[in-house]
Scaffold this motif. Structure first.
Motif, PDB file in Angstrom:
ATOM      1  N   LEU A 130     -13.190 -99.516 -65.849  1.00 53.50           N
ATOM      2  CA  LEU A 130     -13.866 -98.839 -64.498  1.00 53.50           C
ATOM      3  C   LEU A 130     -12.962 -98.636 -63.357  1.00 53.50           C
ATOM      4  N   ALA A 131     -11.580 -98.933 -63.424  1.00 57.31           N
ATOM      5  CA  ALA A 131     -10.549 -98.709 -62.442  1.00 57.31           C
ATOM      6  C   ALA A 131      -9.476 -98.109 -63.109  1.00 57.31           C
ATOM      7  N   ASP A 132      -8.955 -97.183 -62.500  1.00 57.61           N
ATOM      8  CA  ASP A 132      -7.634 -96.848 -62.855  1.00 57.61           C
ATOM      9  C   ASP A 132      -6.319 -97.662 -62.364  1.00 57.61           C
ATOM     10  N   GLY A 133      -6.642 -98.499 -61.505  1.00 59.79           N
ATOM     11  CA  GLY A 133      -5.798 -99.577 -60.903  1.00 59.79           C
ATOM     12  C   GLY A 133      -6.460-100.414 -59.929  1.00 59.79           C
ATOM     13  N   VAL A 134      -5.728-101.571 -59.851  1.00 63.81           N
ATOM     14  CA  VAL A 134      -6.283-102.400 -58.906  1.00 63.81           C
ATOM     15  C   VAL A 134      -5.204-102.799 -57.806  1.00 63.81           C
ATOM     16  N   GLN A 135      -5.359-102.737 -56.563  1.00 62.51           N
ATOM     17  CA  GLN A 135      -4.158-103.299 -55.724  1.00 62.51           C
ATOM     18  C   GLN A 135      -4.477-104.703 -55.175  1.00 62.51           C
ATOM     19  N   VAL A 136      -3.803-105.701 -55.172  1.00 59.50           N
ATOM     20  CA  VAL A 136      -4.024-107.121 -54.766  1.00 59.50           C
ATOM     21  C   VAL A 136      -3.285-107.246 -53.474  1.00 59.50           C
ATOM     22  N   SER A 137      -3.502-107.859 -52.577  1.00 62.20           N
ATOM     23  CA  SER A 137      -2.814-108.229 -51.003  1.00 62.20           C
ATOM     24  C   SER A 137      -2.244-109.423 -51.268  1.00 62.20           C
ATOM     25  N   ILE A 138      -0.833-109.277 -51.284  1.00 61.03           N
ATOM     26  CA  ILE A 138      -0.141-110.726 -51.411  1.00 61.03           C
ATOM     27  C   ILE A 138       1.142-110.490 -50.185  1.00 61.03           C
ATOM     28  N   GLU A 139       1.161-111.266 -49.421  1.00 59.85           N
ATOM     29  CA  GLU A 139       1.938-111.159 -48.149  1.00 59.85           C
ATOM     30  C   GLU A 139       3.257-111.889 -48.551  1.00 59.85           C
ATOM     31  N   GLY A 140       3.544-112.470 -49.636  1.00 60.02           N
ATOM     32  CA  GLY A 140       5.087-113.146 -50.008  1.00 60.02           C
ATOM     33  C   GLY A 140       4.738-114.352 -50.591  1.00 60.02           C
ATOM     34  N   SER A 141       5.720-115.346 -50.492  1.00 58.90           N
ATOM     35  CA  SER A 141       5.456-116.588 -51.243  1.00 58.90           C
ATOM     36  C   SER A 141       4.187-117.349 -50.840  1.00 58.90           C
ATOM     37  N   GLU A 142       3.958-118.476 -51.478  1.00 58.01           N
ATOM     38  CA  GLU A 142       2.666-119.359 -51.189  1.00 58.01           C
ATOM     39  C   GLU A 142       2.555-119.548 -49.856  1.00 58.01           C
ATOM     40  N   GLY A 143       3.724-120.123 -49.143  1.00 61.77           N
ATOM     41  CA  GLY A 143       3.790-120.629 -47.876  1.00 61.77           C
ATOM     42  C   GLY A 143       3.430-119.392 -46.765  1.00 61.77           C
ATOM     43  N   ILE A 144       4.071-118.366 -47.010  1.00 64.04           N
ATOM     44  CA  ILE A 144       3.887-117.102 -46.066  1.00 64.04           C
ATOM     45  C   ILE A 144       2.634-116.313 -46.239  1.00 64.04           C
ATOM     46  N   GLY A 160      -6.109-114.227 -60.118  1.00 65.76           N
ATOM     47  CA  GLY A 160      -6.601-113.062 -60.139  1.00 65.76           C
ATOM     48  C   GLY A 160      -5.687-111.939 -60.625  1.00 65.76           C
ATOM     49  N   VAL A 161      -4.621-112.002 -60.258  1.00 69.27           N
ATOM     50  CA  VAL A 161      -3.548-110.820 -60.888  1.00 69.27           C
ATOM     51  C   VAL A 161      -3.359-111.402 -62.271  1.00 69.27           C
ATOM     52  N   ASN A 162      -3.333-112.621 -62.533  1.00 79.69           N
ATOM     53  CA  ASN A 162      -3.007-112.810 -63.927  1.00 79.69           C
ATOM     54  C   ASN A 162      -4.015-112.315 -64.771  1.00 79.69           C
ATOM     55  N   HIS A 163      -5.286-112.827 -64.429  1.00 79.56           N
ATOM     56  CA  HIS A 163      -6.487-112.285 -65.282  1.00 79.56           C
ATOM     57  C   HIS A 163      -6.536-110.719 -65.259  1.00 79.56           C
ATOM     58  N   VAL A 169      -5.071-104.153 -67.202  1.00 75.45           N
ATOM     59  CA  VAL A 169      -5.391-103.478 -66.005  1.00 75.45           C
ATOM     60  C   VAL A 169      -4.185-102.969 -65.283  1.00 75.45           C
ATOM     61  N   ARG A 170      -3.900-101.861 -64.696  1.00 78.10           N
ATOM     62  CA  ARG A 170      -2.780-101.508 -63.894  1.00 78.10           C
ATOM     63  C   ARG A 170      -2.955-102.284 -62.717  1.00 78.10           C
ATOM     64  N   VAL A 171      -1.870-102.934 -62.348  1.00 79.52           N
ATOM     65  CA  VAL A 171      -1.839-103.766 -61.036  1.00 79.52           C
ATOM     66  C   VAL A 171      -0.865-103.322 -60.223  1.00 79.52           C
ATOM     67  N   SER A 172      -1.094-103.417 -58.919  1.00 79.94           N
ATOM     68  CA  SER A 172      -0.050-103.405 -57.907  1.00 79.94           C
ATOM     69  C   SER A 172      -0.398-104.399 -56.772  1.00 79.94           C
ATOM     70  N   LEU A 173       0.715-105.148 -56.238  1.00 83.00           N
ATOM     71  CA  LEU A 173       0.813-105.703 -55.144  1.00 83.00           C
ATOM     72  C   LEU A 173       1.180-104.919 -53.737  1.00 83.00           C
ATOM     73  N   ASN A 174       0.429-105.551 -52.618  1.00 84.56           N
ATOM     74  CA  ASN A 174       0.951-104.893 -51.431  1.00 84.56           C
ATOM     75  C   ASN A 174       0.897-105.722 -50.338  1.00 84.56           C
ATOM     76  N   ALA A 175       1.917-105.533 -49.690  1.00 85.78           N
ATOM     77  CA  ALA A 175       2.222-106.741 -48.581  1.00 85.78           C
ATOM     78  C   ALA A 175       2.254-105.897 -47.048  1.00 85.78           C
TER      79      ALA A 175
END
Length: 362
Positions: A130-144, A160-163, A169-175
């Protein structure tokens, strides 16, 4: 319809299809303002509203699809249209998969933007079709990440990213780049590589909504330039690192001549996309909170052509110092950041200078 060149977007990250002969047109669609998080840097207010139901969504999607098809036929153009579906947190819409299925049926590329915390293996499997890609927001390491988004947010997003990756699914991260994470951006690239995502992207902090409390975390122009030069100039061993930030397209300022008076790239507001909020309100950009119409009452096509705000954004003569810059047609700065910066000083000027531009600041 505005001059056809106004529909072309030059994006550092490239077009959705990678085909440079096609003009981008996207609709950034916020299905809900509701969210399961309260991130300190969020540009949204999180206020509740009367959300569009599936019938209204279908009608609007058909309208914008027919508009682009008409442009193609009437002007002999080729488009790479896309829906960017987000919120709030889009998974709080119980009918999300029904909506995605509807949008995909129109033949547009469809992307989902999420905080990733509500994605389990079943949802990831369904998104594969259903999606050509999914962007997941991650700001840095766990603490940040947790300092910005709340305790436990990093682990939930990483699951979620691992799943998604396991489901194919094509995945991108965005900070969101700010003083909080600028010294650790390469760690995020490493994280993206370890998680197996396709791309890591970056955008700048917009100090509005809850994010206006973080005005002091906005980077100075020279730090923005240094961050982009480091990130975009390095070899990341197959991992794509990109940004849609207009000012990142000329890190090496010495090679550019004046780009003209017709916008052909850079900031997408008024040029290659629109934002649709959960209650049907149209704005020039997801981070520029200026209502220019509402799909419950207004024609999207008419808004696109006649909106005074959109036409101002296309007119070099209306700009302040940005209008005199030789990069205007391919940049124009980030209108959302310019507006937010002025609003913090009691003024509302979406044509003001981008306070983090490292060309005009020199």
């Amino acid at each position: 319809m505005p001059e056809v060149k106004e529909l072309k977007k030059l994006d550092v990250a490239g077009s959705a299809t990678g085909d440079k002969t096609k003009r981008e047109f996207f609709l950034q669609w916020h299905l809900t303002e509701r969210c399961n998080m309260a991130c300190s840097h969020c540009y949204q207010s999180g206020e509740s509203c009367l959300e569009m139901d599936i019938s209204a969504i279908r009608e609007t999607a058909n309208e914008v699809s027919e508009m682009v098809e008409d442009w193609e036929q009437r002007y002999s153009l080729s488009f790479a249209p896309s829906f960017n579906i987000t919120g709030g947190e889009p998974f709080l819409r119980q009918d999300l998969f029904e909506i995605l299925d509807l949008l995909r049926s129109l033949g547009w590329e469809t992307y989902l933007l999420t905080n990733g915390t509500l994605i389990d293996s079943e949802r990831a499997r369904r998104l594969k079709d259903l999606a050509d890609g999914v962007q997941v927001s991650i700001e840095g390491s766990e603490g940040i990440h947790d300092s910005i988004r709340g305790r436990g947010a990093f682990q939930a997003a990483a699951r979620g990213v691992n799943h998604l990756v396991e489901a194919g699914v094509r995945v991108s991260l965005n900070a969101t780049i700010s003083c909080l994470n600028v010294e650790h951006l390469t760690d995020l690239v490493t994280l993206g590589s370890n998680l197996g995502v396709e791309r890591v992207g970056f955008s700048r902090l917009v100090p509005r909504g809850r994010g206006k409390q973080m005005r002091d975390a906005v980077l100075p122009a020279n730090s923005v330039k240094a961050a982009y030069a480091s990130l975009l100039g390095a070899d990341h061993k197959g991992l794509k690192v990109s940004t849609g930030d207009p000012i990142a397209s000329f890190i090496d300022d010495s090679t550019w001549e004046d780009s003209g008076d017709v916008p052909i790239g850079g900031c997408a507001a008024g040029v290659s996309g629109l934002t649709l909020l959960a209650d049907g309100t149209l704005t020039p950009c997801r981070r520029l909170p200026i209502p220019i119409g509402n799909v419950r009452n207004d024609s999207i096509r008419q808004v696109w052509v006649e909106s005074p705000v959109l036409n101002d954004l296309r007119d070099r003569k209306k700009y302040n110092r940005c209008g005199g810059c030789r990069h205007w047609a391919i940049c124009r700065g980030c209108r959302a950041i310019a507006y937010a910066w002025q609003a913090a000083n009691g003024r509302e000027d979406y044509l003001a200078d981008d306070p983090q531009c490292f060309v005009t600041s020199q």
